[in-house]
Design a protein around this motif. Structure first.
Motif, PDB file in Angstrom:
ATOM      1  N   THR A   1       0.691  -1.221  -0.033  1.00 31.47           N
ATOM      2  CA  THR A   1       0.058  -0.055   0.210  1.00 31.47           C
ATOM      3  C   THR A   1       0.737   1.473   0.071  1.00 31.47           C
ATOM      4  O   THR A   1       1.517   1.557   0.866  1.00 31.47           O
ATOM      5  CB  THR A   1      -0.917   0.038   1.339  1.00 31.47           C
ATOM      6  OG1 THR A   1      -1.623  -1.207   1.014  1.00 31.47           O
ATOM      7  CG2 THR A   1      -1.795   1.204   1.391  1.00 31.47           C
ATOM      8  N   SER A   2       0.999   1.944  -1.250  1.00 31.16           N
ATOM      9  CA  SER A   2       1.674   3.290  -1.226  1.00 31.16           C
ATOM     10  C   SER A   2       0.625   4.251  -1.043  1.00 31.16           C
ATOM     11  O   SER A   2       0.676   5.152  -1.895  1.00 31.16           O
ATOM     12  CB  SER A   2       2.523   3.164  -2.615  1.00 31.16           C
ATOM     13  OG  SER A   2       3.542   2.405  -2.576  1.00 31.16           O
ATOM     14  N   LEU A   3       0.116   4.188  -0.171  1.00 31.24           N
ATOM     15  CA  LEU A   3      -1.144   5.310   0.199  1.00 31.24           C
ATOM     16  C   LEU A   3      -0.900   5.759   1.745  1.00 31.24           C
ATOM     17  O   LEU A   3      -0.549   4.952   2.338  1.00 31.24           O
ATOM     18  CB  LEU A   3      -2.355   4.844  -0.138  1.00 31.24           C
ATOM     19  CG  LEU A   3      -2.664   4.299  -1.366  1.00 31.24           C
ATOM     20  CD1 LEU A   3      -4.145   3.495  -1.529  1.00 31.24           C
ATOM     21  CD2 LEU A   3      -2.861   5.303  -2.464  1.00 31.24           C
ATOM     22  N   GLY A   4      -1.237   7.087   1.881  1.00 30.32           N
ATOM     23  CA  GLY A   4      -1.274   7.425   3.572  1.00 30.32           C
ATOM     24  C   GLY A   4      -2.462   8.554   3.553  1.00 30.32           C
ATOM     25  O   GLY A   4      -2.728   9.512   2.676  1.00 30.32           O
ATOM     26  N   TYR A   5      -2.943   8.577   4.676  1.00 30.89           N
ATOM     27  CA  TYR A   5      -4.334   9.421   4.885  1.00 30.89           C
ATOM     28  C   TYR A   5      -3.994  10.047   6.248  1.00 30.89           C
ATOM     29  O   TYR A   5      -3.636   9.455   7.303  1.00 30.89           O
ATOM     30  CB  TYR A   5      -5.434   8.704   4.985  1.00 30.89           C
ATOM     31  CG  TYR A   5      -5.684   7.752   3.740  1.00 30.89           C
ATOM     32  CD1 TYR A   5      -6.158   8.544   2.639  1.00 30.89           C
ATOM     33  CD2 TYR A   5      -5.322   6.780   3.663  1.00 30.89           C
ATOM     34  CE1 TYR A   5      -6.354   8.045   1.487  1.00 30.89           C
ATOM     35  CE2 TYR A   5      -5.618   6.020   2.313  1.00 30.89           C
ATOM     36  CZ  TYR A   5      -6.009   6.693   1.479  1.00 30.89           C
ATOM     37  OH  TYR A   5      -6.418   6.128  -0.019  1.00 30.89           O
ATOM     38  N   SER A   6      -4.063  11.655   6.406  1.00 24.38           N
ATOM     39  CA  SER A   6      -4.111  12.443   7.363  1.00 24.38           C
ATOM     40  C   SER A   6      -5.122  13.212   7.261  1.00 24.38           C
ATOM     41  O   SER A   6      -5.888  13.506   8.221  1.00 24.38           O
ATOM     42  CB  SER A   6      -2.640  12.964   7.594  1.00 24.38           C
ATOM     43  OG  SER A   6      -1.978  13.597   6.258  1.00 24.38           O
ATOM     44  N   ASN A   7      -4.945  14.161   6.179  1.00 31.01           N
ATOM     45  CA  ASN A   7      -5.726  15.453   6.113  1.00 31.01           C
ATOM     46  C   ASN A   7      -6.758  15.059   4.720  1.00 31.01           C
ATOM     47  O   ASN A   7      -6.325  14.624   3.757  1.00 31.01           O
ATOM     48  CB  ASN A   7      -4.969  16.670   5.759  1.00 31.01           C
ATOM     49  CG  ASN A   7      -4.232  17.091   6.724  1.00 31.01           C
ATOM     50  OD1 ASN A   7      -4.450  16.769   8.056  1.00 31.01           O
ATOM     51  ND2 ASN A   7      -2.989  17.852   6.489  1.00 31.01           N
ATOM     52  N   PHE A   8      -8.116  15.505   4.900  1.00 29.41           N
ATOM     53  CA  PHE A   8      -8.961  15.298   4.064  1.00 29.41           C
ATOM     54  C   PHE A   8      -9.583  16.591   3.453  1.00 29.41           C
ATOM     55  O   PHE A   8      -9.341  17.612   3.944  1.00 29.41           O
ATOM     56  CB  PHE A   8      -9.944  14.184   4.522  1.00 29.41           C
ATOM     57  CG  PHE A   8      -9.638  13.019   4.920  1.00 29.41           C
ATOM     58  CD1 PHE A   8      -9.329  12.057   4.038  1.00 29.41           C
ATOM     59  CD2 PHE A   8      -9.767  12.777   6.378  1.00 29.41           C
ATOM     60  CE1 PHE A   8      -8.953  10.730   4.566  1.00 29.41           C
ATOM     61  CE2 PHE A   8      -9.254  11.525   6.870  1.00 29.41           C
ATOM     62  CZ  PHE A   8      -8.781  10.454   5.780  1.00 29.41           C
ATOM     63  N   ASP A   9     -10.521  16.449   2.248  1.00 33.22           N
ATOM     64  CA  ASP A   9     -11.068  17.618   1.682  1.00 33.22           C
ATOM     65  C   ASP A   9     -11.854  18.438   2.697  1.00 33.22           C
ATOM     66  O   ASP A   9     -11.878  19.592   2.683  1.00 33.22           O
ATOM     67  CB  ASP A   9     -11.913  17.290   0.634  1.00 33.22           C
ATOM     68  CG  ASP A   9     -11.085  16.789  -0.733  1.00 33.22           C
ATOM     69  OD1 ASP A   9      -9.693  17.118  -0.747  1.00 33.22           O
ATOM     70  OD2 ASP A   9     -11.399  15.929  -1.477  1.00 33.22           O
ATOM     71  N   ASN A  10     -12.360  17.562   3.581  1.00 31.30           N
ATOM     72  CA  ASN A  10     -13.437  18.287   4.739  1.00 31.30           C
ATOM     73  C   ASN A  10     -12.399  18.060   6.053  1.00 31.30           C
ATOM     74  O   ASN A  10     -12.366  16.951   6.236  1.00 31.30           O
ATOM     75  CB  ASN A  10     -14.662  17.450   4.905  1.00 31.30           C
ATOM     76  CG  ASN A  10     -15.497  17.877   5.960  1.00 31.30           C
ATOM     77  OD1 ASN A  10     -15.246  18.746   6.672  1.00 31.30           O
ATOM     78  ND2 ASN A  10     -16.853  17.090   6.070  1.00 31.30           N
TER      79      ASN A  10
END
Length: 535
Positions: free
Chosen positions: A279-288
């Motif tokens: 998985t070369s993805l990461g999540y911290s900040n979103f559009d909302n």
């Protein structure tokens, strides 16, 4: 008339996230007994075999979500079911907050968790993240491959030595979770995979479409570091592994739904018997911004996707995850799911083995070493959608380089559990006894890991020369069939060392400055040349 127009304009100006995202958790799986008595009704034989080999029993997590529950939620006024998860026994829904809240009146609903933590009773309200910015999570017989420029990213890990022993990932299956795979069905570097039937399938979860040769090109580049093959230019770390290609990342939107789509794809990968998820993805900040994660949530279990990684690990899968490319921005730390308790999180180094500043830092919020290991993520050699060989930067590429090597390593030690395998990889790393927040335990040495795992010396095989570690610190270990003369040259061709060495020897290089060197070994008409990186 004017009032109507004004109303329409106000309505149209409302933010797209006036509707909320939430997870609705169920309290039962009524058909559990039926499914558990017939495991092949929910898992393939290959998946069951992987469980058996690791002593993992089929259990409640494996039972599908009860479809009538999903139907009732979907039929509720104003509710859209976006994804489902058997591991969580939940569905991801979207709708107005009062309509979502009304779902708690259904007898089979256990609880509801909103993506906006301020709506969750008893939850801490996440502070607004100042100067928030979207994280660039996608960038910045003996085998004798001609690796070309890609040789460095494999040789740094001593992965070429496993390839020379015919450990090239054959028999192992990797699921790639990304944003798209255009060109994989046509570009030359993927021809070997296509001709050998190693693209096993895939799915576009974002668009609910069986065509996975679409989307953004990031997944194509990622796949090329593992499965790409173009003689003299690019050889991936697992050119003979099988691959499932799943689109879970929406290139146009950034929201918590992507985490749920990842979990749904991971469950399908588990069902099919996949060994490794990369998985070369990461999540911290979103559009909302209301949905933004905080560093406090990087505790290994809070983010939906991070707990999903832990669930996958509990099924016997190795999950390799990019650490993130936030080292130079306000977020700074690893992103979810790199924080997951059981993720093998990968940071980035340059071709000389030194930390690159864009690579996200550890530790996890609860103090665990993160990233776990590191690999080349600067000037990584990749193929684009047209088949052109170039370089790219990002932990996005360090991650699959490691994932491919994990497949090749696991091929050599198929009796190992996923937990044992990950531990051997960590223990082989260059600074295992003194990890830091930049590169974790350091750069793995898969040749050492294999010898340690087998409890015997594997290298060298006849006519195989091993020099390790590479990059090297003060001591260079050399193994070869017979006594030989070793000559080292610096980057401008000056000879800096020459000495005779035995078939197994340790050469002290502490006096040499850091940089790139070239070696030549000569023995009884045999000659080999290569590149050596001095830390």
């Amino acid at each position: 008339m004017k009032k109507t127009v004004l109303f329409l304009l106000v309505w149209a100006s409302l933010p797209a996230w006036a509707q909320e995202d939430a997870w609705v958790f169920f309290n039962a799986k009524p058909e559990s007994a039926t499914y558990l008595s017939n495991p092949l009704s929910m898992l393939t034989q290959r998946s069951l075999d992987r469980r058996t080999a690791q002593g993992i029993a089929v259990d409640f997590l494996d039972v599908p979500v009860h479809q009538p529950y999903i139907d009732q939620v979907e039929n509720a006024t104003g509710i859209e079911v976006m994804a489902k998860s058997k591991w969580y026994n939940a569905v991801h829904v979207r709708g107005a907050q009062p309509q979502i809240a009304a779902l708690s009146n259904l007898a089979f609903v256990d609880h509801i968790r909103y993506a906006n933590p301020s709506l969750n009773v008893g939850d801490r309200v996440a502070p607004a993240y100042s100067n928030a910015q979207r994280v660039n999570k996608t960038f910045d017989t003996t085998v004798d491959f001609d690796y070309g420029e890609s040789g460095n990213q494999i040789e740094m890990l001593n992965g070429h030595l496993l390839h020379q022993e015919d450990y090239t990932g054959a028999g192992k299956i990797i699921a790639v979770m990304d944003g798209g795979f255009p060109g994989v069905d046509t570009a030359l570097p993927f021809e070997r995979l296509r001709e050998n039937g190693l693209i096993l399938g895939g799915y576009d979860y974002v668009n609910r479409n069986p065509d996975f040769y679409t989307g953004i090109s990031h997944g194509t580049l990622v796949l090329s570091t593992m499965g790409g093959y173009q003689e003299g230019e690019l050889v991936g770390t697992a050119p003979d592994a099988g691959y499932y290609l799943y689109i879970t990342e929406d290139g146009n939107n950034e929201g918590p739904l992507e985490e749920s789509l990842w979990v749904e794809a991971a469950e399908e990968a588990d069902r099919l018997g996949v060994d490794i998820i990369t998985t070369s993805l990461g999540y911290s900040n979103f559009d909302n911004a209301d949905y933004n994660h905080t560093y406090e949530e990087m505790d290994g279990v809070t983010a939906f996707i991070s707990q999903g990684v832990n669930f996958a690990f509990s099924r016997g899968i190795v999950c390799v995850v990019s650490a993130g490319n936030s080292g130079n921005n306000d977020w700074y730390y690893i992103t979810a799911p790199a924080d997951a308790t059981h993720a093998l999180a990968v940071g980035a180094v340059d071709p000389e083995g030194d930390y690159v500043t864009f690579s996200s830092h550890g530790p996890s919020f609860d103090g665990r070493v993160k990233p776990d290991v590191s690999a080349q993520g600067r000037f990584a050699v990749v193929s684009n959608v047209l088949g052109d060989i170039s370089t790219a930067n990002g932990t996005s590429f360090a991650c699959p380089i490691i994932a491919g090597m994990v497949a090749s390593f696991w091929q050599a030690v198929p009796q190992m559990t996923n937990a044992q395998l990950v531990q051997y990889v960590k223990q082989s790393a260059s600074i295992y006894n003194n990890p830091n927040d930049d590169i974790g335990y350091g750069i793995p040495n898969f040749a050492d890991a294999l010898e340690e795992a087998l409890g015997t010396q594997v290298f060298p095989k006849q006519n195989v020369v091993a020099l390790y570690p590479n990059p090297v610190g003060s001591d260079l270990h050399v193994r070869l069939p017979a006594m030989a003369q070793l000559t080292l040259y610096n980057s401008i061709g000056q000879q800096v060392l020459q000495q005779y060495i035995a078939d197994k020897d340790v050469i002290g290089l502490g006096q040499l400055e850091s940089g790139v060197y070239f070696y030549q070994l000569e023995s009884n008409g045999f000659s080999q040349r290569g590149k050596l990186l001095k830390k």
